[in-house]
Design a protein around this motif. Structure first.
Motif, mmCIF file in Angstrom:
data_model
loop_
_atom_site.group_PDB
_atom_site.id
_atom_site.type_symbol
_atom_site.label_atom_id
_atom_site.label_comp_id
_atom_site.label_asym_id
_atom_site.label_seq_id
_atom_site.Cartn_x
_atom_site.Cartn_y
_atom_site.Cartn_z
ATOM 1 N N ARG A 62 -6.675 -12.389 -0.502
ATOM 2 C CA ARG A 62 -6.514 -12.062 0.916
ATOM 3 C C ARG A 62 -6.493 -13.291 1.817
ATOM 4 O O ARG A 62 -5.874 -13.296 2.874
ATOM 5 C CB ARG A 62 -7.573 -11.071 1.366
ATOM 6 C CG ARG A 62 -8.966 -11.651 1.412
ATOM 7 C CD ARG A 62 -10.016 -10.645 1.802
ATOM 8 N NE ARG A 62 -9.884 -10.297 3.184
ATOM 9 C CZ ARG A 62 -10.511 -9.306 3.786
ATOM 10 N NH1 ARG A 62 -11.323 -8.545 3.107
ATOM 11 N NH2 ARG A 62 -10.340 -9.066 5.048
ATOM 12 N N ALA A 63 -7.176 -14.355 1.426
ATOM 13 C CA ALA A 63 -7.255 -15.558 2.257
ATOM 14 C C ALA A 63 -5.973 -16.378 2.147
ATOM 15 O O ALA A 63 -5.174 -16.213 1.218
ATOM 16 C CB ALA A 63 -8.448 -16.403 1.832
ATOM 17 N N GLU A 64 -5.792 -17.269 3.104
ATOM 18 C CA GLU A 64 -4.653 -18.187 3.076
ATOM 19 C C GLU A 64 -4.903 -19.304 2.066
ATOM 20 O O GLU A 64 -3.984 -19.838 1.452
ATOM 21 C CB GLU A 64 -4.437 -18.774 4.468
ATOM 22 C CG GLU A 64 -3.141 -19.500 4.638
ATOM 23 C CD GLU A 64 -2.854 -19.809 6.093
ATOM 24 O OE1 GLU A 64 -2.193 -20.837 6.324
ATOM 25 O OE2 GLU A 64 -3.269 -19.055 6.988
ATOM 26 N N CYS A 68 -0.366 -3.996 0.553
ATOM 27 C CA CYS A 68 -1.018 -5.090 1.271
ATOM 28 C C CYS A 68 -0.712 -5.049 2.762
ATOM 29 O O CYS A 68 0.224 -4.391 3.210
ATOM 30 C CB CYS A 68 -0.586 -6.427 0.669
ATOM 31 S SG CYS A 68 -0.964 -6.566 -1.082
ATOM 32 N N SER A 69 -1.502 -5.789 3.530
ATOM 33 C CA SER A 69 -1.389 -5.787 4.990
ATOM 34 C C SER A 69 -0.089 -6.393 5.494
ATOM 35 O O SER A 69 0.287 -6.189 6.646
ATOM 36 C CB SER A 69 -2.578 -6.527 5.608
ATOM 37 O OG SER A 69 -2.618 -7.861 5.135
ATOM 38 N N ASP A 70 0.631 -7.147 4.651
ATOM 39 C CA ASP A 70 1.913 -7.725 5.066
ATOM 40 C C ASP A 70 3.093 -6.821 4.691
ATOM 41 O O ASP A 70 4.222 -7.276 4.609
ATOM 42 C CB ASP A 70 2.090 -9.119 4.470
ATOM 43 C CG ASP A 70 2.125 -9.105 2.943
ATOM 44 O OD1 ASP A 70 1.909 -8.030 2.337
ATOM 45 O OD2 ASP A 70 2.362 -10.175 2.350
ATOM 46 N N PHE A 111 -1.136 -15.568 -2.029
ATOM 47 C CA PHE A 111 -2.101 -15.653 -0.936
ATOM 48 C C PHE A 111 -1.703 -14.732 0.218
ATOM 49 O O PHE A 111 -0.572 -14.273 0.301
ATOM 50 C CB PHE A 111 -2.209 -17.096 -0.427
ATOM 51 C CG PHE A 111 -2.948 -17.999 -1.370
ATOM 52 C CD1 PHE A 111 -4.334 -17.998 -1.414
ATOM 53 C CD2 PHE A 111 -2.260 -18.837 -2.232
ATOM 54 C CE1 PHE A 111 -5.028 -18.820 -2.274
ATOM 55 C CE2 PHE A 111 -2.941 -19.672 -3.106
ATOM 56 C CZ PHE A 111 -4.325 -19.660 -3.132
ATOM 57 N N LYS A 112 -2.655 -14.519 1.104
ATOM 58 C CA LYS A 112 -2.484 -13.663 2.284
ATOM 59 C C LYS A 112 -2.056 -12.259 1.868
ATOM 60 O O LYS A 112 -1.169 -11.661 2.459
ATOM 61 C CB LYS A 112 -1.504 -14.288 3.281
ATOM 62 C CG LYS A 112 -1.996 -15.636 3.753
ATOM 63 C CD LYS A 112 -1.307 -16.302 4.921
ATOM 64 C CE LYS A 112 0.108 -16.101 5.132
ATOM 65 N NZ LYS A 112 0.699 -16.930 6.167
ATOM 66 N N LYS A 113 -2.704 -11.731 0.829
ATOM 67 C CA LYS A 113 -2.408 -10.399 0.297
ATOM 68 C C LYS A 113 -3.667 -9.536 0.412
ATOM 69 O O LYS A 113 -4.371 -9.296 -0.564
ATOM 70 C CB LYS A 113 -1.934 -10.476 -1.152
ATOM 71 C CG LYS A 113 -0.650 -11.241 -1.342
ATOM 72 C CD LYS A 113 0.514 -10.520 -0.704
ATOM 73 C CE LYS A 113 1.802 -11.297 -0.845
ATOM 74 N NZ LYS A 113 2.924 -10.635 -0.184
ATOM 75 N N LYS A 114 -3.949 -9.101 1.620
ATOM 76 C CA LYS A 114 -5.101 -8.235 1.855
ATOM 77 C C LYS A 114 -4.739 -6.815 1.426
ATOM 78 O O LYS A 114 -3.811 -6.207 1.961
ATOM 79 C CB LYS A 114 -5.485 -8.250 3.331
ATOM 80 C CG LYS A 114 -6.666 -7.365 3.654
ATOM 81 C CD LYS A 114 -6.994 -7.405 5.132
ATOM 82 C CE LYS A 114 -8.148 -6.465 5.437
ATOM 83 N NZ LYS A 114 -8.455 -6.459 6.874
#
Length: 196
Positions: free
Chosen positions: A47-49, A154-156, A136-139
């Motif tokens: 989830r983090a960058e 995911c949020s994206d 990355f950036k996969k919440k």
């Protein structure tokens, strides 16, 4: 990032279930390394960058050190560690309530009880996982399971399919929360017992 589905052509090869690992902490990295060793398909979703190792000190007992040897980091971990010689347990007034020596532990198990900085372990594990295996950036917002596959959303607005989902995302696990919500909707949670 391509995730091959079970319906894809495998040119006569036996199908290996695809593992989706949610989070790139210590547990997620350790699993990834073990899967990497046996050429098992997996992908990590973080989830983090970027992940920064936090924490100060860790201690590993002999029961997990054989896994560290399998990952190929044991010798480097040994160089960064000090050997534990005892365990002291204190109450809230800092009065010792229990003490034991562990100097004979190596005689019983082959390994010492090791104490080391947590970031050292993280960096050693991270070095064994190919960079392209982490997104990355996969919440993770939700998951969907069927008898044949599992899908994470995911949020994206991206979704990924696999066969096995591993929630390595810690105390506030999104995977666990999604599973709980799904089980509640399907009325599959055990009945709560009143507090006694």
């Amino acid at each position: 990032m391509a995730i091959q589905s079970r319906n894809s052509s495998f040119q006569g090869k036996q199908y290996l279930p695809r593992v989706l690992i949610v989070a790139r902490g210590l547990a997620g990295l350790l699993l990834a390394i073990l899967l990497e060793h046996i050429n098992w398909p997996y992908q990590i979703f973080e989830r983090a960058e970027a992940v920064k190792p936090i924490g100060s000190t860790l201690a590993l007992s002999p029961n997990i050190l054989s896994a560290m040897e399998q990952t190929g980091i044991y010798e480097d971990l040994l160089k960064a560690s000090v050997r534990g010689v005892g365990i002291n347990l204190y109450n809230e007034q800092l009065k010792m309530i229990f003490s034991t020596g562990i100097t004979t532990i190596k005689e019983l198990s082959v390994y010492d009880y090791l104490v080391f900085p947590r970031p050292v372990l993280y960096d050693l594990l991270l070095a064994k996982v190919p960079k392209e295996k982490t997104a990355f950036k996969k919440k993770v917002l939700s998951i969907k399971q069927t008898d044949d596959e599992v899908t994470i959303h995911c949020s994206d607005n991206t979704s990924y399919e696999g066969d096995i989902l591993v929630g390595a995302d810690g105390a506030y696990s999104a995977v666990r929360q999604c599973l709980y919500k799904q089980l509640a909707q399907e009325n599959k949670l055990p009945a709560r017992t009143p507090n006694r």
